[in-house]
Design a protein around this motif. Structure first.
Motif, PDB file in Angstrom:
ATOM      1  N   PRO A  10      -0.700   0.741  -4.184  1.00  0.00           N
ATOM      2  CA  PRO A  10       0.491   0.205  -4.841  1.00  0.00           C
ATOM      3  C   PRO A  10       1.666  -0.007  -3.882  1.00  0.00           C
ATOM      4  N   ALA A  11       2.594  -0.886  -4.322  1.00  0.00           N
ATOM      5  CA  ALA A  11       3.708  -1.272  -3.465  1.00  0.00           C
ATOM      6  C   ALA A  11       4.735  -0.157  -3.291  1.00  0.00           C
ATOM      7  N   ASN A  12       4.732   0.821  -4.191  1.00  0.00           N
ATOM      8  CA  ASN A  12       5.691   1.920  -4.096  1.00  0.00           C
ATOM      9  C   ASN A  12       5.199   2.930  -3.060  1.00  0.00           C
ATOM     10  N   HIS A  13       5.560   2.661  -1.793  1.00  0.00           N
ATOM     11  CA  HIS A  13       5.146   3.554  -0.719  1.00  0.00           C
ATOM     12  C   HIS A  13       6.129   3.447   0.439  1.00  0.00           C
ATOM     13  N   PHE A  14       6.027   4.412   1.330  1.00  0.00           N
ATOM     14  CA  PHE A  14       6.766   4.391   2.591  1.00  0.00           C
ATOM     15  C   PHE A  14       5.749   4.246   3.716  1.00  0.00           C
ATOM     16  N   VAL A  15       6.106   3.485   4.733  1.00  0.00           N
ATOM     17  CA  VAL A  15       5.175   3.282   5.842  1.00  0.00           C
ATOM     18  C   VAL A  15       5.909   3.435   7.169  1.00  0.00           C
ATOM     19  N   ASN A  16       5.250   4.104   8.095  1.00  0.00           N
ATOM     20  CA  ASN A  16       5.734   4.225   9.473  1.00  0.00           C
ATOM     21  C   ASN A  16       4.668   3.665  10.399  1.00  0.00           C
ATOM     22  N   LEU A  17       5.038   2.647  11.160  1.00  0.00           N
ATOM     23  CA  LEU A  17       4.128   2.060  12.134  1.00  0.00           C
ATOM     24  C   LEU A  17       4.232   2.864  13.421  1.00  0.00           C
ATOM     25  N   GLN A  18       3.100   3.304  13.926  1.00  0.00           N
ATOM     26  CA  GLN A  18       3.090   4.233  15.053  1.00  0.00           C
ATOM     27  C   GLN A  18       2.038   3.835  16.080  1.00  0.00           C
TER      28      GLN A  18
END
Length: 419
Positions: free
Chosen positions: A58-66
């Motif tokens: 689902p679109a309700n998320h947090f993302v960190n590109l690492q």
């Protein structure tokens, strides 16, 4: 023209798109733990990736590109609310230009086995050189290898890769995880990840730095080999795949695919390259709760741009047909009085004597410079009143003793004299 070189092969680039879907559905809301997704092509991919996108539902998320400690790209997703599905969609387009996997050089001190890695990188490579503890079947296999000092390093690793392809039968294994090298050797078969991990352990025991690689494999119909795809099928194919890489001074990381027994090529797109297979999983993470899970996985490949492609030598009949076509084109050009004249830029010829050598093949002639001077002065009057005329050296062609001459005209856009 073929210049008598019958049987040569040619290849033009194909651009292929991959759609990769991983979809979990839960019959009750569950809480997802942090999800680590390693589905972005690695920076060292020799296959050029033209575009890449990652969509997570689902679109309700947090993302960190690492980037992980080994330089691989990864995305860490956190979902603050319970979910009933978890869907990952990857779209990418790759340029499938063929390259020579042996297009590398090994430093002189590493061309023969055994060798020592340079002191300035030796400590950095230790994590890739430490094997797991010995086991009976693995130790017995190591005893069968030719470890004669002084043999070619490249020949040794290529031969080892081919030997594992012959010794370990390929199977599609749906169980998670990777077999131990002991199990793979004892059973005599394994998945791509099983045989690749075995190859890593063998290479490390030979004093070579090796790492485990997960990635995409694209097999296009004219090039199908007995890899992870259905051998002998007549369809384009793609799937997740695993292989190994060995570090050779001068050459860098060289890909070895023990499932095929070949070096990796344009069909291999690495996603993660790590000292241990645990850190190369395309997706890792769990969930909290009690629910029945429905899992769906799909991968498709399409050709989004394709140019004429030849992967097999021309037959004599094909060459004869090609030469016959050339003769017919030549006859048509002669019939229509189409002739080739020399000149790399817009070329002006004399309307009064355009058949003489100076207007066709000769660099100079009795009237060419006079007419050129008259032409450039007329051009100055028309386009650049007050412009500056310059007579100087022109191009110098191979085989000619002197350079050609050139007239140049310079002027200012504002109309003011250039001097």
């Amino acid at each position: 023209k073929n210049n008598g070189q019958r049987g040569r092969t040619a290849d033009m680039s194909i651009k292929a798109s991959i759609y990769h879907l991983t979809h979990y559905k839960y019959d009750k809301p569950v809480r997802l733990g942090p999800q680590i997704i390693r589905l972005k092509p690695a920076a060292h991919s020799r296959t050029k990736v033209l575009s890449h996108s990652l969509k997570v539902t689902p679109a309700n998320h947090f993302v960190n590109l690492q980037q992980d400690p080994y330089g691989n790209y990864q995305a860490r997703f956190v979902f603050p609310e319970p979910v009933t599905e978890f869907k990952i969609e990857v779209d990418l387009v790759a340029d499938m230009t063929v390259y020579n996997p042996f297009d590398f050089f090994v430093e002189e001190e590493a061309t023969k086995w055994p060798f020592d890695y340079p002191a300035d990188i030796r400590d950095d490579l230790k994590i890739y050189m430490t094997p797991e503890p010995d086991t009976p079947a693995l130790a017995a296999f190591m005893e069968t290898l030719d470890k004669t000092p002084g043999q070619s390093t490249v020949d040794m690793v290529v031969g080892l890769n081919a030997a594992l392809q012959q010794k370990i039968g390929y199977v599609i294994r749906l169980e998670p995880g990777v077999q131990t090298p002991e199990d793979t050797l004892t059973i005599g078969q394994g998945s791509c990840r099983d045989t690749s991990w075995l190859l890593v352990q063998v290479l490390r025991r030979l004093g070579l730095a090796a790492r485990f690689v997960s990635g995409y494999l694209i097999q296009l119909k004219p090039d199908l080999k007995a890899l992870d795809g259905p051998s002998g099928t007549e369809v384009d194919f793609t799937d997740l795949h695993a292989w190994a890489e060995v570090y050779l001074p001068g050459a860098g990381w060289v890909g070895l695919d023990p499932t095929s027994g070949l070096l990796t090529g344009e069909s291999h797109i690495p996603l993660s390259a790590t000292p241990h297979y645990r850190n190369a999983a395309p997706i890792s993470g769990g969930y909290y709760g009690h629910a029945n899970t429905e899992f769906h996985f799909d991968m498709t490949v399409k050709r989004v741009a394709e140019h004429p492609r030849i992967t097999k030598p021309f037959s004599d009949e094909s060459w004869d047909a090609l030469n016959d076509l050339g003769h017919r084109v030549d006859a048509e050009l002669r019939a229509r009085d189409v002739r080739l004249t020399m000149g790399g830029e817009p070329t002006f010829v004399s309307i009064d004597d355009f058949q003489s050598d100076e207007w066709n093949t000769a660099a100079v002639g009795p009237t060419k410079r006079d007419k050129a001077d008259a032409l450039i002065r007329r051009l100055r009057e028309r386009f650049a009143p007050g412009g500056f005329l310059h007579y100087g050296q022109g191009k110098w062609y191979p085989g000619e003793s002197l350079p050609r001459w050139t007239f140049s005209l310079y002027w200012r856009k504002d109309g003011k004299p250039i001097w």
